[in-house]
Design a protein around this motif. Sequence first.
Motif, mmCIF file in Angstrom:
data_model
loop_
_atom_site.group_PDB
_atom_site.id
_atom_site.type_symbol
_atom_site.label_atom_id
_atom_site.label_comp_id
_atom_site.label_asym_id
_atom_site.label_seq_id
_atom_site.Cartn_x
_atom_site.Cartn_y
_atom_site.Cartn_z
ATOM 1 N N VAL A 116 0.863 -1.188 0.000
ATOM 2 C CA VAL A 116 0.000 0.000 0.000
ATOM 3 C C VAL A 116 0.897 1.235 0.000
ATOM 4 C CG1 VAL A 116 -1.773 1.305 1.238
ATOM 5 C CG2 VAL A 116 -1.819 -1.183 1.324
ATOM 6 N N MET A 135 -4.905 0.855 6.211
ATOM 7 C CA MET A 135 -3.878 0.342 5.281
ATOM 8 C C MET A 135 -3.346 -1.002 5.797
ATOM 9 S SD MET A 135 -1.602 3.712 4.439
ATOM 10 C CE MET A 135 -2.327 5.281 4.021
ATOM 11 N N LEU A 145 3.968 -1.092 3.486
ATOM 12 C CA LEU A 145 3.340 0.186 3.142
ATOM 13 C C LEU A 145 4.399 1.278 3.147
ATOM 14 C CD1 LEU A 145 2.787 2.249 5.769
ATOM 15 C CD2 LEU A 145 1.183 0.472 6.349
#
Length: 294
Positions: A116, A135, A145
């Motif tokens: 992400v 997320m 992420l």
Amino acid sequence: MENKDVIGQWSEAARYWEKHRAVIERMFAPVAAALVQDAGIGPGQAVLDVATGPGEPALSIAGVVGAKGSVTGVDVVPAMIDAAGREAGRRGLGNARFRVAAAGELPFEDESFDAVVSRFGVMFFPSPLEGIREMLRVLKPGGKLAMAVWHHARNNPFHSVLSEIVERFVESRAPDADAPDAFRFAPPGKLLHVALEAGVADARERLLEFSIDAPLSLDGFWVLRTEMSDKLRTKLAQLSQGQVGEIKHAFREAARVYSDESGLSFPAEVLVVSGSSNARLVGHTGFEPVTSTL
Ligand SMILES: C[S@@+](CC[C@H](N)C(=O)[O-])C[C@H]1O[C@@H](n2cnc3c(N)ncnc32)[C@H](O)[C@@H]1O
């Protein structure tokens, strides 16, 4: 500021971000590359881009993940998502899709994505903590992420060269430190702290120094900046034509040092915070994020 104000501002900005898409993509390409690197994005992955605006870095990531991978971009502003979808169509991308969604309520199942990313988005979320938790929820175990936010304006003449001149004409109060704003996470460590609180494992922050290159004349850059920034547009609208002329003149003088025959080039600084979901089974209660340390 309420999120509805943020949505209103970005709805207004969408047509300008679409108009200047090619230059924006080029200017911030080093930030997209840093996110791809820090989120470990590669061929075949399923990637989510939160607060994608008119489609970046999602559209660039479509090329990285390739036909066997996919990228999904979400943004809370429908006009941004329409612009992103139009561009994906123009490019004939079969592996990119875009959806209207708020960061705090991602419309995806748990553990849907390998990575992400979010470029210049998290500073505008009503709750960055909730956004980062979302997320983590949609990341597969061990998925990564990466988020990019601006370092201080004084380190970023792309912003300050014009905003400092405008401030001489229109007084503005410094925003509340936790209100949605481009520089909300400028202090080093601030976003990292929220990431740790959200449960990001192996969380880290790095300073990305790069140059923002815009193949534009000084006048072309004036148009780009005054249209891209809601703050600047609002302030300039309060001034007389004469005052705007004075600002434009002072801007040309101040920005000349960053300009040559190929366009403008500004030294720039962005903070990139990254980490992973690293979920593990805890007792019989289900999955809980591992708490990480600095
Ligand atoms: C500075 S733009 C960045 C756009 C794009 N990521 C880029 O780097 O070119 C910020 C974007 O955040 C979006 N945004 C603001 N608050 C949001 C939220 N709560 N959820 C999702 N998107 C949001 C805005 O609509 C806007 O498109």
